[in-house]
Design a protein around this motif. Structure first.
Motif, PDB file in Angstrom:
ATOM      1  N   VAL A 224       0.859  -1.175   0.000  1.00  0.00           N
ATOM      2  CA  VAL A 224       0.000   0.000   0.000  1.00  0.00           C
ATOM      3  C   VAL A 224       0.902   1.234   0.000  1.00  0.00           C
ATOM      4  CG1 VAL A 224      -0.162   0.137   2.526  1.00  0.00           C
ATOM      5  CG2 VAL A 224      -1.975   1.109   1.105  1.00  0.00           C
ATOM      6  N   VAL A 225       0.456   2.295  -0.673  1.00  0.00           N
ATOM      7  CA  VAL A 225       1.220   3.541  -0.732  1.00  0.00           C
ATOM      8  C   VAL A 225       0.859   4.401   0.475  1.00  0.00           C
ATOM      9  CG1 VAL A 225       1.713   5.628  -2.040  1.00  0.00           C
ATOM     10  CG2 VAL A 225       1.286   3.470  -3.245  1.00  0.00           C
ATOM     11  N   ASP A 226       1.846   4.691   1.321  1.00  0.00           N
ATOM     12  CA  ASP A 226       1.681   5.615   2.442  1.00  0.00           C
ATOM     13  C   ASP A 226       2.239   6.970   2.022  1.00  0.00           C
ATOM     14  OD1 ASP A 226       0.523   3.797   4.258  1.00  0.00           O
ATOM     15  OD2 ASP A 226       2.494   2.948   4.728  1.00  0.00           O
ATOM     16  N   PHE A 227       1.411   8.006   2.048  1.00  0.00           N
ATOM     17  CA  PHE A 227       1.839   9.322   1.571  1.00  0.00           C
ATOM     18  C   PHE A 227       2.516  10.156   2.665  1.00  0.00           C
ATOM     19  CE2 PHE A 227      -1.369   8.161  -1.568  1.00  0.00           C
ATOM     20  CZ  PHE A 227      -0.747   8.553  -2.745  1.00  0.00           C
ATOM     21  N   GLU A 228       2.229   9.899   3.918  1.00  0.00           N
ATOM     22  CA  GLU A 228       2.801  10.676   5.015  1.00  0.00           C
ATOM     23  C   GLU A 228       3.628   9.774   5.930  1.00  0.00           C
ATOM     24  OE1 GLU A 228       2.616  13.820   5.058  1.00  0.00           O
ATOM     25  OE2 GLU A 228       1.063  14.128   3.549  1.00  0.00           O
ATOM     26  N   PRO A 229       4.766  10.282   6.448  1.00  0.00           N
ATOM     27  CA  PRO A 229       5.300  11.644   6.257  1.00  0.00           C
ATOM     28  C   PRO A 229       5.986  11.837   4.911  1.00  0.00           C
ATOM     29  CG  PRO A 229       6.769  10.378   7.641  1.00  0.00           C
ATOM     30  CD  PRO A 229       5.574   9.495   7.398  1.00  0.00           C
ATOM     31  N   GLY A 230       6.425  10.736   4.288  1.00  0.00           N
ATOM     32  CA  GLY A 230       6.994  10.786   2.946  1.00  0.00           C
ATOM     33  C   GLY A 230       6.476   9.592   2.182  1.00  0.00           C
TER      34      GLY A 230
END
Length: 372
Positions: A224-230
């Motif tokens: 899964v793509v985690d957008f935060e913190p980067g």
């Protein structure tokens, strides 16, 4: 005589809810009043099968389409697509890449268009912004000169949307680009693509599911793509896949709120690589287990370089229910160059289109017509 042009807006809107895309378009050219109603979005067009987006005509440069519901070809003048390679389809929008390896996002019927930044350069010997006709590349082992069309094909493997831009102006574009199909995203207002940090392996599909982007690797690992913190990739769920060997392509699909993983197996038959089998699997992320689906009842799936599509076939003619319609899969310059229908009941494959041999670049792609 009845003045059909004088019908009230609510009556005309109700009529449009029963019309497929082509009839919806014809409805809009009857008169000025009907045209204004056809542009309203309160009633979507009636359900129909996706269209195939084909290559452009060599002389007229018109883009060719094939309506599966009507079994009919259309040639449409779309100047924005001249010379461009289609590398993705989502919500009725197309992603098209030009000879400078820059993309546009376009609705081919409303002609609304977004200019996207140049694709991130992934090969140290190639600057995509100054690409010439034959550029030496180390994309594969040994010397190789790639033509413009070949470079258009391999630069972006797939592109999808989080939402329809007409519904949500804060949409996100996610692409799989370069040698490893690395994930990267863009949002309106961004000046460039943002590459997602993750394992240096090849990714095979991307899906927007329940407000998150998922990608799957050729090793059957789901992230899964985690957008935060980067922006980074996080591995989730069980190990997915059957024990049948190495599939030629893997797909992800949101099927009525169920996350599905689909494997496509191919074999060499008379010097041609053809599709022979699909497996449909459901990974349970919470229980960390995997289930196989043996049928999809009255639904049909449409797989290719598009965002995976499913359609309820109960009220649609010329449709083979409980089937998987598929187009080419291209992996670099190799792949499985066939189109067909896999019947999940008897596990057999049949044709839905002519036996025409398509080029290895410019493969057909599914599109859900969106008149707005």
């Amino acid at each position: 005589m009845v003045d059909w042009s004088g019908l009230t807006t609510d009556v005309l809107e109700h009529i449009t809810s029963f019309l497929p895309f082509t009839d919806h378009y014809r409805f809009g050219v009857v008169c000025k009043n009907w045209r204004s109603v056809s542009k309203l979005r309160r009633y979507p067009p009636a359900p129909e099968l996706p269209w195939l987006v084909l290559d452009e005509e060599s002389e007229t440069k018109k883009r060719k389409f094939y309506s599966l519901s009507e079994a009919k070809h259309y040639s449409i003048e779309i100047p924005e697509l001249h010379g461009r390679y289609i590398c993705g389809s989502s919500y009725g929008w197309l992603f098209a890449i030009d000879i400078k390896i820059t993309c546009i996002l376009i609705n081919p019927f409303s002609r609304e268009c977004y200019e996207l930044p140049p694709i991130p350069a992934y090969n140290r010997n190639v600057d995509f912004t100054t690409l010439l006709e034959d550029v030496p590349s180390d994309y594969i082992e040994g010397p190789r000169n790639f033509t413009i069309k070949e470079m258009q094909t391999v630069s972006v493997f797939k592109a999808i949307l989080s939402h329809d831009p007409k519904e949500r102006p804060d949409f996100t574009v996610m692409i799989l680009f370069g040698e490893k199909n690395t994930p990267a995203f863009w949002r309106p207002g961004d000046s460039s693509w943002t590459v997602v940090d993750g394992p240096k392996c090849r990714f095979e599909d991307v899906l927007y599911f329940k407000e998150k982007f998922f990608v799957v690797t050729m090793m059957n690992v789901l992230h899964v793509v985690d957008f935060e913190p980067g922006p980074k990739l996080t591995e989730v769920g069980p190990e997915i896949g059957t024990e049948e060997g190495d599939p030629r392509q893997r797909y992800l699909m949101d099927f009525n709120g169920n996350l599905l993983f689909i494997e496509r197996f191919c074999e060499d038959v008379e010097e041609l690589c053809v599709t022979v089998r699909f497996y449909v699997l459901e990974p349970n992320l919470e229980e960390n287990c995997l289930y196989e689906w043996y049928d999809i009842d009255d639904y049909v799936m449409f797989l290719g370089r598009n965002s995976s599509i499913f359609v309820y076939s109960g009220h649609i003619l010329n449709c083979k229910k409980n089937g998987i319609y598929f187009t080419h899969v291209t992996l670099g310059f190799c792949g499985c160059y066939d189109l067909g229908i896999f019947d999940m009941t008897d596990k057999k494959i049949s044709k839905f289109y002519s036996n025409e041999v398509f080029p290895r670049v410019g493969a057909p792609i599914w599109l859900s017509p969106n008149p707005w």
